[in-house]
Scaffold this motif. Structure first.
Motif, PDB file in Angstrom:
ATOM      1  N   ARG A 183       0.842  -1.201   0.000  1.00 46.88           N
ATOM      2  CA  ARG A 183       0.000   0.000   0.000  1.00 46.88           C
ATOM      3  C   ARG A 183       0.874   1.246   0.000  1.00 46.88           C
ATOM      4  O   ARG A 183       1.890   1.300   0.685  1.00 46.88           O
ATOM      5  CB  ARG A 183      -0.898   0.022   1.230  1.00 46.88           C
ATOM      6  N   TYR A 184       0.448   2.249  -0.772  1.00 45.42           N
ATOM      7  CA  TYR A 184       1.019   3.586  -0.701  1.00 45.42           C
ATOM      8  C   TYR A 184      -0.122   4.509  -0.262  1.00 45.42           C
ATOM      9  O   TYR A 184      -0.912   4.962  -1.088  1.00 45.42           O
ATOM     10  CB  TYR A 184       1.582   4.026  -2.045  1.00 45.42           C
ATOM     11  N   GLY A 185      -0.224   4.736   1.033  1.00 40.76           N
ATOM     12  CA  GLY A 185      -1.361   5.490   1.544  1.00 40.76           C
ATOM     13  C   GLY A 185      -2.644   4.704   1.334  1.00 40.76           C
ATOM     14  O   GLY A 185      -2.760   3.551   1.746  1.00 40.76           O
ATOM     15  N   ALA A 186      -3.603   5.332   0.639  1.00 39.36           N
ATOM     16  CA  ALA A 186      -4.881   4.661   0.376  1.00 39.36           C
ATOM     17  C   ALA A 186      -4.828   3.782  -0.870  1.00 39.36           C
ATOM     18  O   ALA A 186      -5.779   3.059  -1.154  1.00 39.36           O
ATOM     19  CB  ALA A 186      -5.981   5.709   0.218  1.00 39.36           C
ATOM     20  N   VAL A 187      -3.721   3.850  -1.605  1.00 38.47           N
ATOM     21  CA  VAL A 187      -3.609   3.107  -2.858  1.00 38.47           C
ATOM     22  C   VAL A 187      -2.986   1.739  -2.602  1.00 38.47           C
ATOM     23  O   VAL A 187      -1.920   1.644  -1.976  1.00 38.47           O
ATOM     24  CB  VAL A 187      -2.746   3.881  -3.888  1.00 38.47           C
ATOM     25  N   ARG A 188      -3.634   0.696  -3.082  1.00 40.25           N
ATOM     26  CA  ARG A 188      -3.070  -0.646  -2.990  1.00 40.25           C
ATOM     27  C   ARG A 188      -2.342  -0.943  -4.299  1.00 40.25           C
ATOM     28  O   ARG A 188      -2.953  -1.229  -5.320  1.00 40.25           O
ATOM     29  CB  ARG A 188      -4.166  -1.683  -2.734  1.00 40.25           C
ATOM     30  N   ALA A 189      -1.015  -0.841  -4.276  1.00 39.17           N
ATOM     31  CA  ALA A 189      -0.218  -1.023  -5.486  1.00 39.17           C
ATOM     32  C   ALA A 189      -0.114  -2.486  -5.881  1.00 39.17           C
ATOM     33  O   ALA A 189      -0.029  -2.810  -7.070  1.00 39.17           O
ATOM     34  CB  ALA A 189       1.179  -0.434  -5.287  1.00 39.17           C
ATOM     35  N   LEU A 190      -0.070  -3.381  -4.892  1.00 40.96           N
ATOM     36  CA  LEU A 190      -0.107  -4.819  -5.131  1.00 40.96           C
ATOM     37  C   LEU A 190      -1.177  -5.413  -4.233  1.00 40.96           C
ATOM     38  O   LEU A 190      -1.287  -5.050  -3.059  1.00 40.96           O
ATOM     39  CB  LEU A 190       1.244  -5.479  -4.836  1.00 40.96           C
ATOM     40  N   ASP A 191      -1.934  -6.354  -4.779  1.00 41.30           N
ATOM     41  CA  ASP A 191      -3.083  -6.897  -4.065  1.00 41.30           C
ATOM     42  C   ASP A 191      -2.994  -8.414  -3.983  1.00 41.30           C
ATOM     43  O   ASP A 191      -3.326  -9.122  -4.925  1.00 41.30           O
ATOM     44  CB  ASP A 191      -4.366  -6.476  -4.789  1.00 41.30           C
ATOM     45  N   GLN A 192      -2.465  -8.919  -2.865  1.00 46.79           N
ATOM     46  CA  GLN A 192      -2.406 -10.350  -2.573  1.00 46.79           C
ATOM     47  C   GLN A 192      -1.763 -11.150  -3.719  1.00 46.79           C
ATOM     48  O   GLN A 192      -2.376 -12.048  -4.296  1.00 46.79           O
ATOM     49  CB  GLN A 192      -3.806 -10.891  -2.249  1.00 46.79           C
ATOM     50  N   ILE A 193      -0.531 -10.807  -4.002  1.00 47.71           N
ATOM     51  CA  ILE A 193       0.220 -11.471  -5.075  1.00 47.71           C
ATOM     52  C   ILE A 193       0.803 -12.783  -4.557  1.00 47.71           C
ATOM     53  O   ILE A 193       1.506 -12.820  -3.546  1.00 47.71           O
ATOM     54  CB  ILE A 193       1.365 -10.572  -5.583  1.00 47.71           C
ATOM     55  N   THR A 194       0.504 -13.857  -5.260  1.00 52.46           N
ATOM     56  CA  THR A 194       1.125 -15.158  -5.011  1.00 52.46           C
ATOM     57  C   THR A 194       1.943 -15.520  -6.238  1.00 52.46           C
ATOM     58  O   THR A 194       1.403 -15.602  -7.351  1.00 52.46           O
ATOM     59  CB  THR A 194       0.072 -16.234  -4.718  1.00 52.46           C
ATOM     60  N   LEU A 195       3.242 -15.725  -6.039  1.00 47.37           N
ATOM     61  CA  LEU A 195       4.148 -15.876  -7.179  1.00 47.37           C
ATOM     62  C   LEU A 195       5.387 -16.645  -6.755  1.00 47.37           C
ATOM     63  O   LEU A 195       5.955 -16.366  -5.702  1.00 47.37           O
ATOM     64  CB  LEU A 195       4.549 -14.487  -7.693  1.00 47.37           C
ATOM     65  N   ARG A 196       5.782 -17.602  -7.583  1.00 45.26           N
ATOM     66  CA  ARG A 196       7.008 -18.353  -7.341  1.00 45.26           C
ATOM     67  C   ARG A 196       7.864 -18.291  -8.598  1.00 45.26           C
ATOM     68  O   ARG A 196       7.380 -18.574  -9.704  1.00 45.26           O
ATOM     69  CB  ARG A 196       6.681 -19.804  -6.999  1.00 45.26           C
ATOM     70  N   ILE A 197       9.121 -17.887  -8.455  1.00 39.64           N
ATOM     71  CA  ILE A 197      10.040 -17.806  -9.588  1.00 39.64           C
ATOM     72  C   ILE A 197      11.225 -18.708  -9.312  1.00 39.64           C
ATOM     73  O   ILE A 197      11.884 -18.586  -8.269  1.00 39.64           O
ATOM     74  CB  ILE A 197      10.515 -16.361  -9.819  1.00 39.64           C
TER      75      ILE A 197
END
Length: 242
Positions: free
Chosen positions: A18-32
């Motif tokens: 989150r950047y203040g009220a902005v959710r820049a990433l939302d529950q990211i599930t990722l495997r690299i």
């Protein structure tokens, strides 16, 4: 941060930013996995840069879990690399000096790195006077000299002319293939964001499509460009979503 399994470089589970009220990433599930070549695509503001910053430890994530192989060295290139007001050689050497390399050796290795990217002839020139393409190649030389296991790039060719784009793209392909400072037996894990879908086809083995901070599609590159996609991703590939 805990240690991931040997086969994975990084494993994210429901990570948000989150950047203040902005959710820049939302529950990211990722495997690299180590050695993968992953392209991040999506419209402006979709979360590509934020995800790269999370992967490099430059953005604080909330919730979920974040595991990585902390022993692997990383380097990150930004769309507009920062150049100090000194020679191109010193810009590369300083990164090595900060890692504990003696200054004389750092300058010698910096010159070799600049030669690797075709810039030995401008080693003494003030880096801030170089063209955008040359500065990006200096940044690549700086990363190459550090011998990273992981290379992260945020729109590395977005502001370059076609000739400079080809030069930088060729170097990216070389490094990802393992032609780095540690020799041909050391392939590099590469994660890059790009709006250039031709570049994605040429360089990536896997494509991740982000939309409003959410991971919408995660596919092998062939399937992303030739198979069914969510509507927003399909429009993006067709050039109808900017």
């Amino acid at each position: 941060m805990t240690q991931a399994s040997p086969a994975a470089w990084v494993d994210l589970q429901q990570v948000s930013v989150r950047y203040g009220a902005v959710r820049a990433l939302d529950q990211i599930t990722l495997r690299i996995a180590a050695g993968e070549r992953v392209a991040l695509v999506g419209a402006n503001g979709s979360g590509k840069s934020t995800l790269l910053r999370v992967l490099h430890g430059l953005a604080d994530a909330t919730g979920g879990g974040f595991q990585c192989q902390s022993a692997l060295g990383q380097a990150m290139l930004f769309q507009r690399p920062h150049m100090l007001r000194t020679s191109a050689q010193n810009n590369v050497a300083l990164a090595l000096w900060l890692r504990g390399t003696r200054w004389r050796e750092a300058r010698a290795r910096a010159l070799a790195a600049l030669a690797r990217v075709g810039l030995a002839g401008i080693a003494a020139q003030n880096a801030r006077t170089l063209s955008g393409g040359q500065q990006q190649r200096v940044a690549l030389a700086r990363a190459w000299a550090l011998q990273p296991d992981v290379l992260l790039l945020d729109e590395p060719t977005a502001s370059l002319d076609p000739h400079a784009k080809r030069e930088v793209e060729a170097l990216m392909a070389d490094f990802a293939a393992g032609h780095g400072a540690r020799g041909p037996a050391h392939p590099v894990t590469m994660v890059f964001s790009s709006h250039n879908l031709g570049q994605v086809k040429r360089l990536a083995s896997r494509v991740i499509y982000l939309e409003h901070g959410r991971l919408v599609a995660d596919l092998p590159v062939h399937d992303f460009f030739n198979g069914p996609l969510p509507e927003a991703a399909r429009l993006f590939v067709k050039g109808e979503l900017v």
